[in-house]
Design a protein around this motif. Structure first.
Motif, PDB file in Angstrom:
ATOM      1  N   ILE A  72      -0.522   6.327 -10.974  1.00 36.99           N
ATOM      2  CA  ILE A  72      -0.914   5.794  -9.620  1.00 36.99           C
ATOM      3  C   ILE A  72      -2.059   5.661  -9.179  1.00 36.99           C
ATOM      4  CG2 ILE A  72      -0.090   5.699  -7.411  1.00 36.99           C
ATOM      5  CD1 ILE A  72       1.836   4.354  -9.181  1.00 36.99           C
ATOM      6  N   PRO A  73      -2.891   6.810  -8.840  1.00 34.41           N
ATOM      7  CA  PRO A  73      -4.343   6.841  -8.583  1.00 34.41           C
ATOM      8  C   PRO A  73      -5.164   5.706  -9.238  1.00 34.41           C
ATOM      9  CG  PRO A  73      -3.477   8.959  -8.626  1.00 34.41           C
ATOM     10  CD  PRO A  73      -2.606   8.250  -9.316  1.00 34.41           C
ATOM     11  N   ARG A  74      -4.966   5.744 -10.415  1.00 37.60           N
ATOM     12  CA  ARG A  74      -5.707   4.887 -11.357  1.00 37.60           C
ATOM     13  C   ARG A  74      -5.328   3.231 -11.293  1.00 37.60           C
ATOM     14  NH1 ARG A  74      -6.106   7.377 -17.262  1.00 37.60           N
ATOM     15  NH2 ARG A  74      -6.479   5.309 -17.863  1.00 37.60           N
ATOM     16  N   PHE A  75      -4.199   3.378 -11.281  1.00 36.07           N
ATOM     17  CA  PHE A  75      -3.795   1.823 -10.991  1.00 36.07           C
ATOM     18  C   PHE A  75      -3.818   1.345  -9.453  1.00 36.07           C
ATOM     19  CE2 PHE A  75       0.277  -0.485  -9.071  1.00 36.07           C
ATOM     20  CZ  PHE A  75       0.054  -1.547  -9.759  1.00 36.07           C
ATOM     21  N   CYS A  76      -3.686   2.203  -8.407  1.00 33.14           N
ATOM     22  CA  CYS A  76      -4.289   1.690  -7.151  1.00 33.14           C
ATOM     23  C   CYS A  76      -5.452   1.312  -6.981  1.00 33.14           C
ATOM     24  CB  CYS A  76      -3.799   2.617  -6.181  1.00 33.14           C
ATOM     25  SG  CYS A  76      -1.879   2.563  -5.990  1.00 33.14           S
ATOM     26  N   ARG A  77      -6.666   2.236  -7.521  1.00 32.70           N
ATOM     27  CA  ARG A  77      -8.030   2.133  -7.501  1.00 32.70           C
ATOM     28  C   ARG A  77      -8.196   0.697  -8.116  1.00 32.70           C
ATOM     29  NH1 ARG A  77      -8.643   7.727  -8.117  1.00 32.70           N
ATOM     30  NH2 ARG A  77      -8.822   7.168 -10.559  1.00 32.70           N
ATOM     31  N   ALA A  78      -7.576   0.395  -9.389  1.00 32.44           N
ATOM     32  CA  ALA A  78      -8.019  -0.693 -10.184  1.00 32.44           C
ATOM     33  C   ALA A  78      -7.370  -1.822  -9.378  1.00 32.44           C
ATOM     34  CB  ALA A  78      -7.479  -0.695 -11.694  1.00 32.44           C
ATOM     35  N   ALA A  79      -6.146  -1.938  -8.714  1.00 27.23           N
ATOM     36  CA  ALA A  79      -5.430  -3.037  -8.056  1.00 27.23           C
ATOM     37  C   ALA A  79      -6.284  -3.699  -7.026  1.00 27.23           C
ATOM     38  CB  ALA A  79      -4.096  -2.689  -7.920  1.00 27.23           C
ATOM     39  N   HIS A  80      -6.815  -2.347  -6.180  1.00 33.92           N
ATOM     40  CA  HIS A  80      -7.606  -2.807  -5.144  1.00 33.92           C
ATOM     41  C   HIS A  80      -9.070  -3.407  -5.431  1.00 33.92           C
ATOM     42  CE1 HIS A  80      -4.841  -1.285  -2.246  1.00 33.92           C
ATOM     43  NE2 HIS A  80      -4.859  -0.024  -2.669  1.00 33.92           N
ATOM     44  N   SER A  81      -9.516  -2.954  -6.370  1.00 28.77           N
ATOM     45  CA  SER A  81     -10.673  -3.546  -6.831  1.00 28.77           C
ATOM     46  C   SER A  81     -10.475  -5.104  -7.244  1.00 28.77           C
ATOM     47  CB  SER A  81     -11.338  -2.880  -8.117  1.00 28.77           C
ATOM     48  OG  SER A  81     -10.463  -3.060  -9.278  1.00 28.77           O
ATOM     49  N   PHE A  82      -9.515  -5.506  -7.572  1.00 30.94           N
ATOM     50  CA  PHE A  82      -9.138  -6.849  -8.462  1.00 30.94           C
ATOM     51  C   PHE A  82      -8.569  -7.519  -7.193  1.00 30.94           C
ATOM     52  CE2 PHE A  82      -8.698  -4.694 -12.580  1.00 30.94           C
ATOM     53  CZ  PHE A  82      -9.874  -4.664 -12.976  1.00 30.94           C
ATOM     54  N   GLY A  83      -8.244  -7.180  -5.996  1.00 37.76           N
ATOM     55  CA  GLY A  83      -7.479  -7.973  -5.111  1.00 37.76           C
ATOM     56  C   GLY A  83      -6.113  -7.971  -5.377  1.00 37.76           C
ATOM     57  N   LEU A  84      -5.464  -6.986  -5.853  1.00 37.78           N
ATOM     58  CA  LEU A  84      -4.061  -7.206  -6.240  1.00 37.78           C
ATOM     59  C   LEU A  84      -3.438  -6.121  -5.406  1.00 37.78           C
ATOM     60  CD1 LEU A  84      -1.846  -8.267  -8.490  1.00 37.78           C
ATOM     61  CD2 LEU A  84      -2.450  -5.972  -9.800  1.00 37.78           C
ATOM     62  N   ARG A  85      -2.216  -6.704  -4.855  1.00 37.15           N
ATOM     63  CA  ARG A  85      -1.384  -5.679  -4.101  1.00 37.15           C
ATOM     64  C   ARG A  85      -0.456  -4.721  -5.050  1.00 37.15           C
ATOM     65  NH1 ARG A  85       4.637  -6.650  -1.191  1.00 37.15           N
ATOM     66  NH2 ARG A  85       4.844  -4.844  -0.511  1.00 37.15           N
ATOM     67  N   PRO A  86      -0.824  -3.429  -4.996  1.00 36.72           N
ATOM     68  CA  PRO A  86      -0.258  -2.431  -5.826  1.00 36.72           C
ATOM     69  C   PRO A  86       1.032  -2.098  -5.245  1.00 36.72           C
ATOM     70  CG  PRO A  86      -1.920  -1.297  -4.575  1.00 36.72           C
ATOM     71  CD  PRO A  86      -1.893  -2.612  -4.376  1.00 36.72           C
ATOM     72  N   ILE A  87       2.216  -1.875  -6.030  1.00 36.58           N
ATOM     73  CA  ILE A  87       3.487  -1.155  -5.290  1.00 36.58           C
ATOM     74  C   ILE A  87       3.799  -0.001  -6.059  1.00 36.58           C
ATOM     75  CG2 ILE A  87       5.934  -1.638  -5.200  1.00 36.58           C
ATOM     76  CD1 ILE A  87       5.335  -4.647  -5.130  1.00 36.58           C
ATOM     77  N   VAL A  88       3.830   1.177  -5.419  1.00 35.13           N
ATOM     78  CA  VAL A  88       4.153   2.486  -6.083  1.00 35.13           C
ATOM     79  C   VAL A  88       5.743   2.541  -6.260  1.00 35.13           C
ATOM     80  CG1 VAL A  88       4.164   4.669  -5.820  1.00 35.13           C
ATOM     81  CG2 VAL A  88       2.131   3.209  -4.963  1.00 35.13           C
ATOM     82  N   GLY A  89       5.936   2.785  -7.688  1.00 30.28           N
ATOM     83  CA  GLY A  89       7.208   3.103  -8.025  1.00 30.28           C
ATOM     84  C   GLY A  89       7.271   4.127  -9.160  1.00 30.28           C
ATOM     85  N   VAL A  90       8.785   4.609  -9.159  1.00 30.59           N
ATOM     86  CA  VAL A  90       8.987   5.330 -10.539  1.00 30.59           C
ATOM     87  C   VAL A  90      10.344   5.051 -11.143  1.00 30.59           C
ATOM     88  CG1 VAL A  90      10.287   7.313  -9.238  1.00 30.59           C
ATOM     89  CG2 VAL A  90       8.818   8.005 -11.162  1.00 30.59           C
ATOM     90  N   SER A  91      10.737   5.150 -12.584  1.00 32.15           N
ATOM     91  CA  SER A  91      11.844   5.134 -12.996  1.00 32.15           C
ATOM     92  C   SER A  91      12.220   6.504 -13.073  1.00 32.15           C
ATOM     93  CB  SER A  91      11.745   4.440 -14.360  1.00 32.15           C
ATOM     94  OG  SER A  91      11.334   3.235 -14.378  1.00 32.15           O
ATOM     95  N   LEU A  92      13.788   6.735 -12.839  1.00 38.52           N
ATOM     96  CA  LEU A  92      14.415   8.108 -13.138  1.00 38.52           C
ATOM     97  C   LEU A  92      15.860   7.841 -13.461  1.00 38.52           C
ATOM     98  CD1 LEU A  92      15.708   8.441 -10.291  1.00 38.52           C
ATOM     99  CD2 LEU A  92      13.621   9.461  -9.388  1.00 38.52           C
ATOM    100  N   ASP A  93      16.400   8.980 -13.935  1.00 45.11           N
ATOM    101  CA  ASP A  93      17.868   8.988 -13.988  1.00 45.11           C
ATOM    102  C   ASP A  93      18.634   9.642 -13.111  1.00 45.11           C
ATOM    103  OD1 ASP A  93      17.350   7.783 -16.877  1.00 45.11           O
ATOM    104  OD2 ASP A  93      16.880   9.648 -17.521  1.00 45.11           O
ATOM    105  N   VAL A  94      19.869   8.853 -12.774  1.00 47.89           N
ATOM    106  CA  VAL A  94      20.795   9.552 -11.814  1.00 47.89           C
ATOM    107  C   VAL A  94      21.983   9.857 -12.571  1.00 47.89           C
ATOM    108  CG1 VAL A  94      22.129   8.847  -9.946  1.00 47.89           C
ATOM    109  CG2 VAL A  94      19.846   7.735 -10.179  1.00 47.89           C
ATOM    110  N   ALA A  95      22.329  11.234 -12.501  1.00 53.97           N
ATOM    111  CA  ALA A  95      23.440  11.544 -13.205  1.00 53.97           C
ATOM    112  C   ALA A  95      24.702  10.714 -13.323  1.00 53.97           C
ATOM    113  CB  ALA A  95      23.816  13.167 -12.842  1.00 53.97           C
TER     114      ALA A  95
END
Length: 202
Positions: free
Chosen positions: A51-74
């Protein structure tokens, strides 16, 4: 730069999803900008490492970054969680931490009660990652997330299997009275990367 699109990709994973993607976070942000996307969600499995690398790059390109994750639910299967607020980010971090407790390396598994306790500020995407497409599996998620914070996710890759799955998930969304949305489940950016992805995920 391409004309801004109304489409936002909510299903991308980077190389920080071990053996699940060949795309670097910066490459994902750059490619989304070049395609004119309005926003891009990074939903790596079990962690926010990229996420840190992604957000830095997205902001530099004028792109809105959305923070998320994939995980498993029992008992249910794999879902994506997207942050809407600071509280959502805090809850997401809590869920990731709980998901790794007493689990083998590479597994992030939370209990349904843990998801219920830490769902505020998050949007849930569920569909293809469910253990099987069933009202029974999806209803507990609908009981936790309101209709405006839950969507049934599907992809349409023009194969017979994909089309059949699309129809089943569309029916599931209608049954639950929640939105259905299409993601591309982005795990590589160029055709030349596909053979490596196949080897990694085989």
């Amino acid at each position: 730069m391409c004309k801004m699109s109304h489409y936002s990709e909510l299903g991308a994973q980077s190389s920080f999803s071990f053996l699940r993607s060949t795309a670097e976070p910066e490459e994902l942000a750059r490619h989304a900008m070049q395609k004119g996307l309005a926003a891009l969600a990074l939903t790596d499995y079990g962690g926010l490492y990229g996420i840190p690398r992604f957000c830095r790059a997205a902001h530099s390109f004028g792109l809105r970054p959305i923070v998320g994750v994939s995980l498993d639910v029992a008992g249910i299967g794999r879902i994506r969680l997207l942050c809407e607020t600071l509280q959502g980010y805090q809850n997401l971090c809590e869920l990731i931490t709980k998901g790794h407790v007493n689990q083998p390396k590479g597994t992030c598994l939370v209990k349904l009660d843990e998801l219920r306790a830490h769902h505020q500020g998050l949007t849930c995407l569920a569909g293809k990652g469910l253990r099987y497409i069933s009202h029974t599996l999806a209803t507990p998620l609908a009981d936790i997330f309101t209709a405006s914070h839950l969507a049934i996710e599907t992809s349409l890759h023009l194969t017979r299997e994909s089309q059949a799955q699309f129809l089943k998930l569309k029916e599931l969304a209608e049954h639950l009275k929640v939105p259905a949305l299409i993601t591309n489940d982005v795990r590589h950016l160029h055709a030349k990367q596909k053979p490596l992805l196949d080897i990694m995920s085989c």
